[in-house]
Design a protein around this motif. Structure first.
Motif, PDB file in Angstrom:
ATOM      1  N   HIS A 262     -35.873  43.911  21.069  1.00  0.00           N
ATOM      2  CA  HIS A 262     -34.834  44.707  20.791  1.00  0.00           C
ATOM      3  C   HIS A 262     -33.559  44.094  20.031  1.00  0.00           C
ATOM      4  CE1 HIS A 262     -35.782  48.493  23.078  1.00  0.00           C
ATOM      5  NE2 HIS A 262     -36.481  47.772  23.676  1.00  0.00           N
ATOM      6  N   ASP A 263     -33.446  42.881  20.136  1.00  0.00           N
ATOM      7  CA  ASP A 263     -32.244  42.144  19.394  1.00  0.00           C
ATOM      8  C   ASP A 263     -32.430  42.371  17.722  1.00  0.00           C
ATOM      9  OD1 ASP A 263     -30.876  41.565  21.712  1.00  0.00           O
ATOM     10  OD2 ASP A 263     -31.684  39.545  21.642  1.00  0.00           O
ATOM     11  N   HIS A 264     -33.685  42.438  17.584  1.00  0.00           N
ATOM     12  CA  HIS A 264     -34.225  42.201  16.040  1.00  0.00           C
ATOM     13  C   HIS A 264     -34.503  43.425  15.446  1.00  0.00           C
ATOM     14  CE1 HIS A 264     -33.994  37.910  17.050  1.00  0.00           C
ATOM     15  NE2 HIS A 264     -34.047  37.789  15.665  1.00  0.00           N
ATOM     16  N   PHE A 265     -34.815  44.705  16.302  1.00  0.00           N
ATOM     17  CA  PHE A 265     -35.349  45.803  15.949  1.00  0.00           C
ATOM     18  C   PHE A 265     -34.678  46.743  14.972  1.00  0.00           C
ATOM     19  CE2 PHE A 265     -36.471  50.231  16.824  1.00  0.00           C
ATOM     20  CZ  PHE A 265     -37.574  50.595  16.529  1.00  0.00           C
ATOM     21  N   GLY A 266     -33.477  46.704  15.211  1.00  0.00           N
ATOM     22  CA  GLY A 266     -32.559  47.720  14.315  1.00  0.00           C
ATOM     23  C   GLY A 266     -32.445  47.066  12.850  1.00  0.00           C
ATOM     24  N   THR A 267     -32.478  45.911  12.532  1.00  0.00           N
ATOM     25  CA  THR A 267     -32.663  45.349  11.213  1.00  0.00           C
ATOM     26  C   THR A 267     -33.863  45.103  10.551  1.00  0.00           C
ATOM     27  OG1 THR A 267     -32.754  43.068  11.921  1.00  0.00           O
ATOM     28  CG2 THR A 267     -30.536  43.986  11.473  1.00  0.00           C
ATOM     29  N   SER A 268     -35.071  45.600  11.203  1.00  0.00           N
ATOM     30  CA  SER A 268     -36.544  45.553  10.787  1.00  0.00           C
ATOM     31  C   SER A 268     -36.753  46.915   9.960  1.00  0.00           C
ATOM     32  CB  SER A 268     -37.563  45.333  12.089  1.00  0.00           C
ATOM     33  OG  SER A 268     -37.295  44.093  12.695  1.00  0.00           O
ATOM     34  N   ARG A 314     -36.238  54.257  20.595  1.00  0.00           N
ATOM     35  CA  ARG A 314     -35.295  53.790  19.635  1.00  0.00           C
ATOM     36  C   ARG A 314     -35.397  53.995  18.117  1.00  0.00           C
ATOM     37  NH1 ARG A 314     -32.923  47.790  19.985  1.00  0.00           N
ATOM     38  NH2 ARG A 314     -31.888  48.803  18.260  1.00  0.00           N
ATOM     39  N   LYS A 315     -36.625  54.394  17.818  1.00  0.00           N
ATOM     40  CA  LYS A 315     -37.023  54.303  16.260  1.00  0.00           C
ATOM     41  C   LYS A 315     -36.216  55.270  15.518  1.00  0.00           C
ATOM     42  CE  LYS A 315     -40.943  55.968  15.278  1.00  0.00           C
ATOM     43  NZ  LYS A 315     -42.158  56.865  14.675  1.00  0.00           N
ATOM     44  N   GLU A 316     -35.886  54.828  14.391  1.00  0.00           N
ATOM     45  CA  GLU A 316     -35.032  55.525  13.295  1.00  0.00           C
ATOM     46  C   GLU A 316     -36.031  55.526  12.061  1.00  0.00           C
ATOM     47  OE1 GLU A 316     -31.475  53.526  13.310  1.00  0.00           O
ATOM     48  OE2 GLU A 316     -30.815  54.778  14.984  1.00  0.00           O
ATOM     49  N   GLN A 318     -37.556  52.640  11.190  1.00  0.00           N
ATOM     50  CA  GLN A 318     -38.869  51.515  11.326  1.00  0.00           C
ATOM     51  C   GLN A 318     -40.063  52.245  11.391  1.00  0.00           C
ATOM     52  OE1 GLN A 318     -36.239  52.059  13.343  1.00  0.00           O
ATOM     53  NE2 GLN A 318     -34.993  50.303  13.304  1.00  0.00           N
TER      54      GLN A 318
END
Length: 402
Positions: A262-268, A314-316, A318
């Motif tokens: 989750h920490d790295h998900f937003g920028t992936s 959470r997916k946007e 990605q």
């Protein structure tokens, strides 16, 4: 992907050297600038003049033949190459390269070049299967060298089996495909999870599973080779990530992996969850080692957080890919998981099938995208499977934006 490339062709001393003549010609016809390095034994099969005429460049053989005093020949050639190709590659040159031996022009250039190196072996079937040759090829594969496997058929020695140099057209196609793949994910950030988790019971015991992490590491390698910057979140495994584009983060428990993903998900841009995460953990963790008791010991378990489900929610932007390792109705279950967890693709494998279970070096899978189009990938090495998965993900991402 071959046109205008500087191709350095290494030809070694086997009967298949005659095929390197056709390879040189076809590379030149496709617009490549080809320079040939021959070993002394290769020249016993084919004349250097043949390669000079076909490539329209001088042929190099002697490390100490320094024609231009302003340059060191073997370093100049190593720096010149965009692509280095060994065809045919004998057991001898494979052994030299795997052990850092540089005792002639070709082996010296191979240690100095920073280009992609493609190796097309050709040898007797028993030589190809010899443990020393197998281990040398494994070492080179781990270092990032690329193999173009030999074909099976009638060999010059009279045997029938694997060891025949692949045809020139197939060699060029393999190199071109890999070269095109190197830019597939350029500029993308890829997050990959791999391996098992460990759920502690007491200071000496934990629950885990048989995942080796090999598939996840292969996917990280494939994504990095395709030009992506990769974050690899891995449970406890005995593997190394060789590619400099891979940032490795080690975790232990399912909760550790949940938080890190989750920490790295937003920028992936792409997320591939290949880890075999524990679905349950002990409800109580003991500070002291539990002693043997006369009666049964019952360990109460509680659910861990569903990482893939939570990422799907959470997916946007990605592209989210999951794995389904099953033994019963794997495809039906995998498609159900694809829908339920809001995935863009799922990789389904029947771990009960021979060659496809945990811990091995091979796999066979079914790739299913969001449109529920199914594509089978037959039994092959996990790295080959991973390379193909990355190509399919890149394709499906492109289709979504067009």
């Amino acid at each position: 992907m071959i046109q205008n490339k500087h191709v350095l062709l290494g030809v070694t001393g086997g009967i298949a050297a005659y095929k390197a003549c056709a390879l040189t010609s076809k590379l030149t016809q496709q617009g490549a600038d080809v320079k040939v390095i021959m070993t002394e034994n290769a020249a016993k099969f084919v004349s250097p003049l043949t390669f000079q005429a076909l490539s329209r460049n001088p042929v190099h053989m002697d490390t100490f033949d320094e024609k231009d005093p302003a340059k060191i020949a073997h370093i100049d050639l190593a720096d010149w190459a965009d692509i280095t190709l060994l065809a045919p590659a004998t057991a001898n040159i494979i052994g030299k390269l795997a052990n850092g031996i540089a005792d002639d022009m070709l082996s010296t250039v191979l240690l100095a070049t920073q280009s992609s190196v493609y190796i097309a072996p050709a040898m007797n079937v028993h030589m190809y299967a010899h443990p020393a040759v197998v281990e040398n090829m494994k070492q080179l594969d781990a270092w990032g060298y690329h193999f173009i496997e030999p074909g099976a058929g009638y060999l010059a020695c009279g045997y029938v089996g694997k060891g025949r140099l692949e045809e020139p057209e197939s060699i060029i196609a393999a190199v071109a495909q890999h070269q095109s793949g190197q830019t597939l994910l350029s500029g993308k950030k890829v997050l990959v999870s791999a391996g098992p988790t460990q759920e502690k019971v007491d200071p000496v015991r934990f629950f885990t599973n048989r995942s080796s992490g090999k598939m996840g590491f292969a996917l990280a390698e494939a994504a990095a080779n395709a030009g992506a910057d990769v974050t690899l979140v891995t449970g406890p495994v005995s593997l190394e990530a060789e590619n400099k584009r891979i940032e490795r983060i080690d975790v232990v428990t399912a909760e550790d992996m949940y938080q890190t993903m989750h920490d790295h998900f937003g920028t992936s841009d792409i997320v591939i969850k290949a880890a075999a995460v524990a679905d349950y953990r002990p409800k109580q963790i003991y500070d002291e080692k539990m002693k043997k008791q006369p009666d049964d010991w019952h360990v109460e378990m509680e659910r861990t957080q569903d990482i893939l489900m939570s990422l799907g929610e959470r997916k946007e932007h990605q592209f989210l890919t999951g794995f389904a390792a099953e033994t019963t109705n794997p495809v039906d279950y995998g498609i159900s998981k694809l829908r339920k967890k809001h995935l863009d693709a799922i990789i389904i494998n029947n771990i009960a099938a021979e060659g496809a279970g945990f811990g091995g070096d091979t796999n066979m899978v079914t790739y299913v995208n969001k449109s529920e189009e199914k594509e089978e990938m037959t039994l092959r090495s996990k790295q080959e499977i991973a390379d193909e998965i990355v190509i399919k993900i890149a394709r499906d991402m492109k289709d979504e934006t067009t």
